[in-house]
Scaffold this motif. Structure first.
Motif, PDB file in Angstrom:
ATOM      1  N   GLU A   1       0.822  -0.894   0.353  1.00  0.00           N
ATOM      2  CA  GLU A   1       0.139  -0.348  -0.074  1.00  0.00           C
ATOM      3  C   GLU A   1       1.276   1.358   0.065  1.00  0.00           C
ATOM      4  O   GLU A   1       2.187   1.529   0.755  1.00  0.00           O
ATOM      5  CB  GLU A   1      -0.965  -0.135   1.081  1.00  0.00           C
TER       6      GLU A   1
ATOM      7  N   THR B   1      -0.896   3.233  -4.343  1.00  0.00           N
ATOM      8  CA  THR B   1      -2.112   2.404  -4.508  1.00  0.00           C
ATOM      9  C   THR B   1      -2.246   1.503  -3.539  1.00  0.00           C
ATOM     10  O   THR B   1      -2.014   2.854  -2.068  1.00  0.00           O
ATOM     11  CB  THR B   1      -0.994   0.514  -4.737  1.00  0.00           C
ATOM     12  N   ASP B   2      -3.339   1.304  -3.264  1.00  0.00           N
ATOM     13  CA  ASP B   2      -4.463   1.483  -1.839  1.00  0.00           C
ATOM     14  C   ASP B   2      -4.038  -0.169  -1.456  1.00  0.00           C
ATOM     15  O   ASP B   2      -3.469  -0.382  -1.467  1.00  0.00           O
ATOM     16  CB  ASP B   2      -5.806   0.717  -2.718  1.00  0.00           C
ATOM     17  N   ALA B   3      -5.164  -0.107  -0.393  1.00  0.00           N
ATOM     18  CA  ALA B   3      -4.245  -1.333   0.857  1.00  0.00           C
ATOM     19  C   ALA B   3      -4.223  -2.872   0.339  1.00  0.00           C
ATOM     20  O   ALA B   3      -4.354  -3.102   0.757  1.00  0.00           O
ATOM     21  CB  ALA B   3      -5.741  -1.191   1.996  1.00  0.00           C
ATOM     22  N   SER B   4      -5.054  -3.065  -0.192  1.00  0.00           N
ATOM     23  CA  SER B   4      -5.039  -4.279  -1.737  1.00  0.00           C
ATOM     24  C   SER B   4      -3.716  -3.889  -2.557  1.00  0.00           C
ATOM     25  O   SER B   4      -3.700  -5.241  -3.481  1.00  0.00           O
ATOM     26  CB  SER B   4      -6.822  -5.068  -2.557  1.00  0.00           C
TER      27      SER B   4
END
Length: 1014
Positions: free
Chosen positions: A58, A73-76
């Motif tokens: 992330e 990028t996100d948490a995934s």
């Protein structure tokens, strides 16, 4: 007219379009001046970024090389960015090698390689309502990961933190399995409202109130509340993050004054599915025995001959045992391209080291995450855990007097008595308020069953790249039943028998909505958070019982069929408590060029617990950071790899008070009655029990913090240094009312302030790291200077003392200019020629009275520390940890009950009191004779393991066998069982601190265990 209006509207759009074009140009800073302008239509490019182990990264930065457009990028680990096929993407993340990738399709996948020697400063850490790279953090935050949790008999989350986080002190209220634990972060900050931090499990803030039913007092005292965190299987925990300063904790507003602990459970990781089986077998015994007179020493002490009963019994050996415990835990985890899954099932069975005490827990957990819609636009997470806990307890309540507890009966028991008489029955001591402890155990039963479910559903919707809406719905539900029986007996404690059933039904519901927006404008990086939270708490407790029933073994026990015999009664009134919180919160994180950082947050909390004039409290914070190592003058420095300076200020609140205390309370009572009619019958009048105070508001904690993070010598030496200054204002107290008030006492905010300030440090060193041998050493420590100022009353007392003739005596005092909970007692000077105790005559009037009491140093240690080391040589691993403290004191109330006067009353005494030459006629008095230093250093845990790599069996990955020991060695001058103890002896709700009263002792434990991975 129609055309004119439209043309006018079109003209208004022209400046808006110009602004949009300028903004796009700014957003594309870094665009090559020599690149030709392309009018090719861009398309959305989606992708994911993982590390070498397949875990999502992330916060990785994605940049289109040709245009300079960026995404994060996100948490995934997923991102979306606008670009053309054939252009190149630059993917970067601190601690990993930057990768350049040519776009060949609408979807890309990247695996970043870690740089050699990457340190913890580059890791992602949790913060309230999100996560950050540790290099971006501006607050005082400490994170522990699963690798820090060495295998051992850890019942709850707080046990895992002990000695590993600077400034976090963990003290057991009892050594009983599953017992409560006092957790304090950066000192004691409240007189009445507690010092326990807020625990948040997978995004759900927990209530710190007890979740197991409490029993009425049968003259044996109420046992201390159980640990509300013992429902979690510690093998399920992935990380524990401690938010210590106000900047980090202010996002939790009214409940963040004592710090916040974020607990995250495990999820599936990319790669092959993993099946894990953990098991251990533990053997526990009492950590030490108190040095009492033996039977021979007792006889030789010159006692009354009638006190020699001809036996020879070590009563500590009779009630303590070598206890056996076992644990079994299985888990399954897997991650796919669109989601992850983790499921576990565990069972713990722990016998206490005191007869008839035990703790059994069965837990089940499932964590699931899945993505839906186009480009994984919607992500749904479900976390669910359920636990069933069954406990048996002993009569050892902290609220009992000097004669109402099992352990004090055993310690005071005459060693010349026998357990059984000549007929094989329990020996009858034939004494008031002093009984055969084995007999007391035989007629007492205490069973508690608690079922708890904690779960939440979290949905995240990506609205546009970087902008996400998150919804969180959580529920925490507990059902508890406690059955307590005192069978008919020969004591003066309910001799005709008494039974009660206590029931508790508690739940809290959480509803949250919030938006997060991550975006960059060239070297300017932003993260915005805005949200709303609603939480409702409700708890209902009921009690009923029977008394005067058949003897034990005759007929049906009342627990099974209470209607069979006995008289029904209500041991105490039931309760129905409800309160709500409604909150609005926001935060802005900004950094420029990864060098200069700013964090600002604000939370508004509304609570039903407070007065009509102060329903909402507002809790702001601000923090700044400067990564000095990113400046040109330090880049490439051979010694300094990372160097960051932080400073923060903020306010948090404490709302842990009783419900409805701002409202008036009335009752009908004869004492307020009058004679209305001629028949002279008394009519009950209205009695005012509580005066309304609509201005009551939160206790406010204001804290400033300066921190320094560093990594040196090719990242071998790393750590942090913090200075904090923390003040609790607007203390909520129950103090005397103003003149002409209808009640003598009133709940209100006072001008008193509790100040805590000190220094914390964490230091780690990678001593050796090569192909065969790794050795890391981590040290942490913290100082605290606690002082009270501005109290509107001269002093507040707490800490009730138990002992013959000591009813109403207290040990703690809260007074201006002194540490919270300082000790107040007579100053013991020694023994005169006649064996009489000598006390300082402070006022010089020739007699010892109340005016001769003095204030002594308090219970809060001035310095606490932890030492943790991990070594690995080929397939062997070895670790150990030490904990310790200095500068604090304890009142040894147990020793006070074992005073020299016992020899004049057919009871036992501590050997050192007899050896001192004191006279048997000395009456017990609370004095500095019983005030002892709580300094200690303890080998808290040691572990040796060996890992077998099973290459011959494809279905078996590895087996790790280990031996471990806990509480193996304690070096201390304290004469009680354990210097790390705090018995709750509060008075009128004011906290008691540093009192040890016949506490269930701690245990030393040896463990054989195995971890098998398939």
């Amino acid at each position: 007219m129609y055309h004119k209006i439209n043309f006018f509207k079109f003209k208004k759009l022209i400046p808006i379009a110009l602004i949009f074009l300028v903004a796009n140009q700014a957003h594309a800073e870094g665009f090559s001046k020599h690149s030709p302008i392309s009018f090719q239509v861009k398309e959305p490019i989606t992708g994911s970024v993982k590390d070498q182990e397949g875990s999502a990264i992330e916060g990785a930065k994605i940049t289109v090389v040709e245009t300079g457009e960026t995404a994060t990028t996100d948490a995934s680990g997923n991102f979306t960015i606008s670009a053309n096929i054939g252009q190149a993407l630059s993917i970067s993340y601190e601690g990993y090698t930057t990768q350049i990738l040519k776009i060949s399709g609408s979807s890309v996948s990247v695996s970043l390689k870690s740089k050699k020697g990457a340190t913890s400063i580059e890791e992602v850490t949790l913060v309230g309502y999100g996560s950050q790279k540790k290099s971006d953090v501006t607050g005082a935050i400490s994170q522990l990961k699963a690798a820090n949790f060495k295998e051992g008999m850890n019942i709850s989350v707080d046990n895992l933190m002990q000695g590993k986080v600077a400034g976090v002190r963990i003290v057991q209220t009892s050594g009983e399995p599953g017992a409560g634990v006092n957790v304090s972060i950066r000192g004691i900050g409240s007189i009445r409202s507690g010092s326990t931090p807020l625990f948040v499990v997978d995004g759900v803030p927990l209530n710190n109130d007890p979740v197991s039913a409490s029993s009425p007092d049968f003259g044996l005292g109420n046992t201390a509340a159980k640990n509300p965190l013992n429902f979690l299987n510690t093998s399920d925990i992935e990380s524990i993050t401690v938010l210590k300063d106000a900047s980090a904790a202010a996002i939790y507003g009214a409940r963040g004054s004592n710090g916040v602990v974020l607990v995250t459970t495990k999820r599936g990781k990319k790669g092959e599915p993993l099946f894990t089986y953990d098991t251990y077998l533990g053997f526990s015994s009492v950590i030490k025995k108190l040095d009492l007179l033996t039977a021979d020493e007792y006889r030789a002490a010159g006692i009354d001959k009638s006190y020699d009963h001809g036996g020879n019994t070590d009563w500590q050996d009779e009630i303590y045992r070598n206890a056996v415990s076992s644990n079994h835990s299985v888990s399954f985890s897997k991650a796919t391209d669109t989601g992850s899954y983790f499921a576990s099932l565990s069972h713990m069975d722990q016998d206490g080291i005191v007869l008839n005490s035990s703790f059994k827990r069965t837990t089940a957990r499932i964590n699931a995450e899945e993505s839906f819609l186009d480009d994984k636009r919607l992500k749904v997470k479900v976390n669910l855990t359920a636990s069933d806990i069954r406990e048996t307890g002993i009569p050892n309540g902290g609220t009992a007097g000097s004669d109402g507890q099992l352990i004090i009966h055993a310690l005071m028991a005459n060693p010349t008595r026998s357990v059984y008489d000549e007929n094989g029955n329990y020996t009858n001591f034939n004494m008031n308020a002093h009984y055969n402890p084995l007999y007391l155990l035989s007629v007492y039963q205490d069973k508690t069953n608690t079922f708890r479910v904690l779960g939440n559903t979290e949905a995240t919707l990506r609205i546009i790249p970087g902008l996400n809406y998150k919804f969180n719905l959580g529920i925490d539900r507990s059902l508890s039943e406690r059955n307590t029986t005192m069978f008919p007996n020969i004591t003066d404690r309910s001799p005709k028998g008494i039974y009660s059933q206590a029931n508790l039904d508690a739940y809290n519901i959480l509803l949250e909505h919030y938006l997060t927006y991550d975006f960059s404008l060239g070297r300017h990086n932003f993260n915005w958070l805005a949200g709303f939270s609603y939480q409702k708490f409700k708890a209902t407790a009921t009690y009923w019982g029977v008394r005067n029933f058949l003897a034990q073994g005759a007929g049906i026990p009342p627990e099974i069929n209470p209607g069979y015999s006995g008289d029904v009664f209500i041991p105490q009134p039931g309760t129905d408590q409800e309160n709500e919180l409604q909150s609005y919160f926001g935060r802005v994180n900004y950094n420029f060029d990864k060098k200069y950082f700013l964090t600002a947050s604000l939370r508004a909390d509304g609570s039903t617990r407070f007065g009509d004039n102060n329903k909402y409290g507002y809790f702001p914070s601000v923090a700044v950071g400067w990564t000095i190592s990113n400046e040109n003058f330090l880049k490439g420095n051979p010694v300094i790899n990372e160097l960051k300076l932080r400073a923060s200020w903020g306010q948090t609140g404490n709302q842990e008070v009783q419900n409805k205390i701002t409202k008036p309370s009335y009752s009908l009572a004869a004492s307020a009655g009058y004679y209305l009619y001629d028949n002279l019958n008394l009519i009950n009048g209205v009695l005012i029990n509580r005066t309304a105070y609509p201005d009551l508001k939160w206790e406010t904690v204001e804290q400033s913090n300066i921190g320094l993070d560093f990594s040196l010598l090719k990242n071998k030496l790393y750590g942090s240094l913090e200075y904090y200054n923390k003040s609790t204002k607007d203390a909520i107290l129950r103090i005397p009312s103003p003149v002409l008030s209808p009640t003598p006492m009133i709940w209100r905010n006072s001008d008193g302030t509790i100040k805590n300030k000190g220094i914390e440090f964490s230091l780690g060193y990678e001593i050796i790291k090569n192909e065969n041998f790794t050795w890391n050493l981590d040290v942490n420590g913290a100082t605290v200077n606690n002082k009270i100022t501005g109290l509107p009353v001269s002093e507040i007392y707490s800490g009730s003392v138990s002992g013959p003739g000591l009813s109403g005596v207290t040990a703690n005092v809260y007074k201006n200019g002194y540490q919270a909970g300082s000790f107040y007692m007579y100053h013991y000077l020694g023994i005169d020629a006649n064996g009489k105790y000598i006390y300082e005559d402070v006022d010089g009037d020739g007699t010892i009275g109340q005016k001769d009491k003095k204030i002594f140093e308090g219970p809060i240690p001035k310095f606490t520390f932890g030492i943790n080391s991990y070594m690995k040589y080929k397939k062997f691993d070895f670790s150990f940890s030490f904990i310790g403290q200095t500068g604090g004191y304890l009142v040894n109330n147990t020793a006070l009950d074992l005073n020299i006067n016992n020899l004049a009353s057919d009871r036992n005494v501590l050997k050192n009191f007899y050896d001192s030459g004191a006279s048997f006629t000395n009456q017990p008095q609370l004095s500095s004779l019983y005030l002892e230093k709580s300094d200690f250093i303890r080998l808290n845990n040691v572990r040796l393991g060996y890992t077998f790599d099973i290459n011959q069996l494809k279905f078996l990955k590895s087996i790790n066998l280990y031996v471990s020991a806990q509480n193996l060695l304690t070096i201390t001058s304290y004469t009680g069982y354990d210097p790390l103890v705090d018995t709750s002896k509060q008075v009128e709700g004011n906290q008691s601190l540093g009192i040890d009263y016949t506490t269930y002792p701690s245990a030393k434990t040896f463990i054989l265990g195995a971890t098998v991975k398939f």
